[in-house]
Design a protein around this motif. Structure first.
Motif, PDB file in Angstrom:
ATOM      1  N   GLU A   4     -31.842 -38.100 -26.509  1.00  0.00           N
ATOM      2  CA  GLU A   4     -30.494 -38.544 -26.458  1.00  0.00           C
ATOM      3  C   GLU A   4     -30.255 -36.805 -27.000  1.00  0.00           C
ATOM      4  O   GLU A   4     -30.629 -36.889 -27.846  1.00  0.00           O
ATOM      5  N   TYR A   5     -29.112 -36.509 -26.644  1.00  0.00           N
ATOM      6  CA  TYR A   5     -29.014 -35.068 -26.779  1.00  0.00           C
ATOM      7  C   TYR A   5     -27.170 -35.045 -26.214  1.00  0.00           C
ATOM      8  O   TYR A   5     -26.827 -35.597 -25.641  1.00  0.00           O
ATOM      9  N   LYS A   6     -27.004 -34.136 -26.963  1.00  0.00           N
ATOM     10  CA  LYS A   6     -25.470 -33.772 -26.779  1.00  0.00           C
ATOM     11  C   LYS A   6     -25.077 -32.659 -27.158  1.00  0.00           C
ATOM     12  O   LYS A   6     -25.493 -31.784 -27.178  1.00  0.00           O
ATOM     13  N   TYR A   7     -23.858 -32.379 -26.381  1.00  0.00           N
ATOM     14  CA  TYR A   7     -23.621 -30.937 -25.911  1.00  0.00           C
ATOM     15  C   TYR A   7     -21.886 -31.059 -25.639  1.00  0.00           C
ATOM     16  O   TYR A   7     -21.053 -32.135 -25.686  1.00  0.00           O
ATOM     17  N   LYS A   8     -21.331 -30.087 -26.277  1.00  0.00           N
ATOM     18  CA  LYS A   8     -19.492 -29.107 -26.465  1.00  0.00           C
ATOM     19  C   LYS A   8     -19.217 -28.875 -25.103  1.00  0.00           C
ATOM     20  O   LYS A   8     -20.298 -27.984 -25.044  1.00  0.00           O
ATOM     21  N   VAL A   9     -18.877 -29.567 -24.592  1.00  0.00           N
ATOM     22  CA  VAL A   9     -18.713 -28.738 -22.835  1.00  0.00           C
ATOM     23  C   VAL A   9     -16.942 -28.940 -22.592  1.00  0.00           C
ATOM     24  O   VAL A   9     -16.376 -29.820 -22.817  1.00  0.00           O
ATOM     25  N   LYS A  10     -16.486 -27.729 -22.289  1.00  0.00           N
ATOM     26  CA  LYS A  10     -14.831 -27.486 -22.535  1.00  0.00           C
ATOM     27  C   LYS A  10     -14.802 -28.479 -21.434  1.00  0.00           C
ATOM     28  O   LYS A  10     -14.612 -27.770 -20.137  1.00  0.00           O
ATOM     29  N   MET A  11     -13.792 -29.012 -21.562  1.00  0.00           N
ATOM     30  CA  MET A  11     -12.991 -29.962 -20.453  1.00  0.00           C
ATOM     31  C   MET A  11     -11.432 -30.081 -20.563  1.00  0.00           C
ATOM     32  O   MET A  11     -11.497 -31.210 -21.722  1.00  0.00           O
ATOM     33  N   THR A  12     -10.533 -30.035 -19.278  1.00  0.00           N
ATOM     34  CA  THR A  12      -9.258 -29.582 -19.733  1.00  0.00           C
ATOM     35  C   THR A  12      -9.159 -31.339 -19.180  1.00  0.00           C
ATOM     36  O   THR A  12      -7.603 -31.787 -18.939  1.00  0.00           O
ATOM     37  N   CYS A  13      -9.403 -31.298 -17.877  1.00  0.00           N
ATOM     38  CA  CYS A  13      -8.837 -32.270 -16.942  1.00  0.00           C
ATOM     39  C   CYS A  13      -9.902 -33.224 -16.504  1.00  0.00           C
ATOM     40  O   CYS A  13     -11.361 -33.337 -17.122  1.00  0.00           O
ATOM     41  N   SER A  14      -9.539 -34.611 -15.606  1.00  0.00           N
ATOM     42  CA  SER A  14     -10.285 -35.432 -15.315  1.00  0.00           C
ATOM     43  C   SER A  14     -11.048 -34.747 -14.378  1.00  0.00           C
ATOM     44  O   SER A  14     -12.023 -35.344 -13.714  1.00  0.00           O
ATOM     45  N   GLY A  15     -10.900 -33.791 -14.007  1.00  0.00           N
ATOM     46  CA  GLY A  15     -11.761 -32.620 -12.657  1.00  0.00           C
ATOM     47  C   GLY A  15     -12.918 -32.095 -13.514  1.00  0.00           C
ATOM     48  O   GLY A  15     -13.699 -32.156 -13.046  1.00  0.00           O
ATOM     49  N   CYS A  16     -12.351 -31.555 -14.517  1.00  0.00           N
ATOM     50  CA  CYS A  16     -13.756 -31.135 -15.733  1.00  0.00           C
ATOM     51  C   CYS A  16     -14.829 -32.121 -15.656  1.00  0.00           C
ATOM     52  O   CYS A  16     -16.292 -31.612 -15.879  1.00  0.00           O
ATOM     53  N   SER A  17     -14.645 -33.171 -16.559  1.00  0.00           N
ATOM     54  CA  SER A  17     -15.890 -34.307 -16.775  1.00  0.00           C
ATOM     55  C   SER A  17     -16.176 -34.723 -15.439  1.00  0.00           C
ATOM     56  O   SER A  17     -17.153 -35.350 -15.705  1.00  0.00           O
ATOM     57  N   GLY A  18     -14.876 -35.032 -14.310  1.00  0.00           N
ATOM     58  CA  GLY A  18     -15.659 -35.543 -13.164  1.00  0.00           C
ATOM     59  C   GLY A  18     -16.978 -34.872 -12.461  1.00  0.00           C
ATOM     60  O   GLY A  18     -18.046 -35.233 -11.703  1.00  0.00           O
ATOM     61  N   ALA A  19     -16.959 -33.526 -12.804  1.00  0.00           N
ATOM     62  CA  ALA A  19     -17.485 -32.424 -12.035  1.00  0.00           C
ATOM     63  C   ALA A  19     -18.479 -32.428 -12.764  1.00  0.00           C
ATOM     64  O   ALA A  19     -20.554 -32.254 -12.121  1.00  0.00           O
ATOM     65  N   VAL A  20     -18.929 -32.370 -14.672  1.00  0.00           N
ATOM     66  CA  VAL A  20     -19.991 -33.128 -15.091  1.00  0.00           C
ATOM     67  C   VAL A  20     -20.164 -33.656 -14.881  1.00  0.00           C
ATOM     68  O   VAL A  20     -22.114 -33.793 -14.419  1.00  0.00           O
ATOM     69  N   ASN A  21     -20.037 -34.692 -14.397  1.00  0.00           N
ATOM     70  CA  ASN A  21     -20.940 -36.004 -14.229  1.00  0.00           C
ATOM     71  C   ASN A  21     -21.092 -36.047 -13.265  1.00  0.00           C
ATOM     72  O   ASN A  21     -22.472 -37.146 -12.684  1.00  0.00           O
TER      73      ASN A  21
END
Length: 67
Positions: A4-21
Motif C-alpha cells: 500500500e502506497y500513499k501519494y500527495k496529488v494536487k487535485m482541484t476538481c472531480s476531473g482531476c481525481s477522475g484522471a488519476v483513477n
C-alpha cells in the motif's frame, strides 16, 4: 506481494481525481484505489513498486509527491 502506497496529488476538481483513477484502474496489478479529495491523498494497493505507481500518476500532469 501486495503493498500500500500513499501519494500527495494536487487535485482541484472531480476531473482531476477522475484522471488519476482512470490511469491507475487500467493497470491489472492495481487492486484498490482510494482518492481523498479533501486531503489530496491517493492510496494505492498494488504489486507494482512505489516508483512505478508514482510514474503513472505523474503522467496525468498532476503535481505528485510520494509520502
Amino acid at each position: 506481494m501486495e503493498n500500500e502506497y500513499k501519494y500527495k496529488v494536487k487535485m482541484t476538481c472531480s476531473g482531476c481525481s477522475g484522471a488519476v483513477n482512470r490511469v491507475l484502474s487500467r493497470l491489472p496489478q492495481v487492486h484498490n484505489i482510494d482518492i481523498d479529495m479533501e486531503n489530496q491523498i491517493v492510496t494505492v494497493k498494488t504489486t507494482l513498486s512505489k516508483e512505478e505507481i508514482f510514474q503513472v500518476i505523474s503522467k496525468t500532469g498532476k503535481e505528485t509527491t510520494q509520502l
